[in-house]
Design an enzyme around this catalytic site. Structure first.
Site, mmCIF file in Angstrom:
data_model
loop_
_atom_site.group_PDB
_atom_site.id
_atom_site.type_symbol
_atom_site.label_atom_id
_atom_site.label_comp_id
_atom_site.label_asym_id
_atom_site.label_seq_id
_atom_site.Cartn_x
_atom_site.Cartn_y
_atom_site.Cartn_z
ATOM 1 N N SER A 45 5.658 1.025 3.129
ATOM 2 C CA SER A 45 4.484 0.672 2.319
ATOM 3 C C SER A 45 3.204 1.051 3.044
ATOM 4 O O SER A 45 2.125 1.015 2.452
ATOM 5 C CB SER A 45 4.492 -0.822 1.990
ATOM 6 O OG SER A 45 4.613 -1.588 3.167
ATOM 7 N N ASP A 83 11.116 0.994 8.815
ATOM 8 C CA ASP A 83 11.738 1.579 7.623
ATOM 9 C C ASP A 83 12.162 3.025 7.840
ATOM 10 O O ASP A 83 11.380 3.838 8.347
ATOM 11 C CB ASP A 83 10.720 1.579 6.463
ATOM 12 C CG ASP A 83 11.010 0.500 5.443
ATOM 13 O OD1 ASP A 83 12.156 0.011 5.372
ATOM 14 O OD2 ASP A 83 10.065 0.145 4.710
ATOM 15 N N LYS A 112 15.480 -0.316 8.660
ATOM 16 C CA LYS A 112 15.811 -0.795 7.312
ATOM 17 C C LYS A 112 16.078 0.416 6.424
ATOM 18 O O LYS A 112 15.355 1.409 6.493
ATOM 19 C CB LYS A 112 14.678 -1.648 6.732
ATOM 20 C CG LYS A 112 14.925 -2.103 5.286
ATOM 21 C CD LYS A 112 14.016 -3.247 4.843
ATOM 22 C CE LYS A 112 12.617 -2.852 4.490
ATOM 23 N NZ LYS A 112 12.482 -1.837 3.414
ATOM 24 N N GLU A 181 14.266 -7.172 -3.345
ATOM 25 C CA GLU A 181 12.895 -7.036 -3.873
ATOM 26 C C GLU A 181 12.866 -7.096 -5.406
ATOM 27 O O GLU A 181 13.631 -6.375 -6.079
ATOM 28 C CB GLU A 181 12.310 -5.698 -3.375
ATOM 29 C CG GLU A 181 10.888 -5.461 -3.854
ATOM 30 C CD GLU A 181 10.163 -4.344 -3.116
ATOM 31 O OE1 GLU A 181 10.708 -3.781 -2.142
ATOM 32 O OE2 GLU A 181 9.029 -4.044 -3.523
HETATM 33 O O1 KIV Z 1 7.852 -1.062 2.857
HETATM 34 C C1 KIV Z 1 7.781 -2.294 2.761
HETATM 35 O O2 KIV Z 1 6.735 -2.921 2.995
HETATM 36 C C2 KIV Z 1 8.961 -3.015 2.353
HETATM 37 C C3 KIV Z 1 8.786 -4.453 1.993
HETATM 38 C C4 KIV Z 1 8.175 -4.545 0.654
HETATM 39 C C5 KIV Z 1 10.034 -5.216 2.082
HETATM 40 O O3 KIV Z 1 10.014 -2.466 2.273
#
Ligand code: KIV
Length: 264
Positions: A45, A83, A112, A181
């Site tokens: 994000s 991520d 993640k 989510e």
């Molecule tokens: O990228 C992100 O911020 C996320 C969260 C919304 C869990 O994956």
């Protein structure tokens, strides 16, 4: 004390809710490090929040690695997840492992990965290779084009069953926790009941094992305000007030004061 991957299912068994926020920079990481928040996510994000993009799709492994390093420098007491960005898990086991390794090398404690289908083999391989993996189901923003926008997921019976099945598959593959989510709260609850690892919700209601929010949303710094976001402060108003006060004091010459001025 900093969590380890093994602490996540333990916390769930103890019914101790896990709190997570996103972070993308050193200064905010230093503040989070002094808070009670349990763990931190360098989310893709950052593409929206830090770079003004419409989706998370432009985020690259290199960009994630850069922000992961900055956050890692400010955090020493929090578990840090980074991520895996768009397509970084989709180019084979070798490339996926290399990509995950780049984030771990910059200070992430885990990665993640969005979605279960097509990722299970990589997840098992990473876990066997010493890279802990957090799963992510429900609204998976990297699938923006496939989903046709940001929409609540898991509303049909079939979609609910698939989310529960995917949660079980991610746990089996070795995930230590799963983000869920934008799904109805009864679906999130079913997912939680089906696995022993924590389900960490964002827009998944209160009957889960943890919560995650985007830092800038919960601080009220962004205009983004979907149903599931709470502003814990009105950050944008505070920042604008400070900027206008600065502007005024520059112009009426009450800033800088004598105390803020060097003399011989
Ligand atoms: O990228 C992100 O911020 C996320 C969260 C919304 C869990 O994956």
């Amino acid at each position: 004390m900093k969590l380890s991957p093994a602490d996540f299912p333990k916390r769930k068994a103890e019914k101790s809710i896990i709190s997570m926020v996103t972070c993308y920079d050193y200064t905010m990481a230093c503040l989070i490090n002094e808070s009670n928040v349990d763990c931190v996510l360098v989310g893709d994000s950052l593409s929206n929040v830090m770079h003004g993009e419409e989706t998370t799709i432009p985020a690259t492994v290199e960009l994630m690695a850069l922000h992961t390093r900055a956050v890692h420098r400010g955090l020493c007491d929090k578990f840090l997840v980074s991520d895996m960005p768009f397509l970084s898990t989709r180019l084979g086991i070798e490339k996926g492992t290399e990509n995950a390794g780049k984030l771990i090398a910059q200070g992430a404690d885990a990665v993640k990965i969005e979605g279960a289908d097509g990722n299970l083999e990589l997840i098992s391989h990473l876990v066997e290779s010493g890279i802990p993996v957090m799963g992510h189901l429900g609204l998976t923003p990297q699938f923006y084009h496939a989903i046709g926008g940001y929409k609540v997921q898991g509303r049909s019976e079939a979609a609910k069953e698939k989310l529960v099945k995917d949660s079980i598959a991610l746990e089996k593959a070795g995930c230590f926790a799963i983000v869920a989510e934008c799904i109805p709260s009864d679906v999130a609850e079913e997912m939680s009941k089906a696995v022993s690892v924590p389900i960490i919700g964002i827009g998944g209601g209160a009957n889960v094992d943890g919560q995650v929010l985007v830092l800038h949303d919960m601080l009220g710094l962004t205009k983004f305000k979907p149903k599931f976001v709470r502003h814990f402060i009105e950050g944008a108003e505070l920042v604008k007030k400070a900027l206008n006060e600065y502007d005024e004091t520059c112009k009426n010459k009450t800033f800088p004061s004598e105390k803020e001025t060097f003399n011989k």
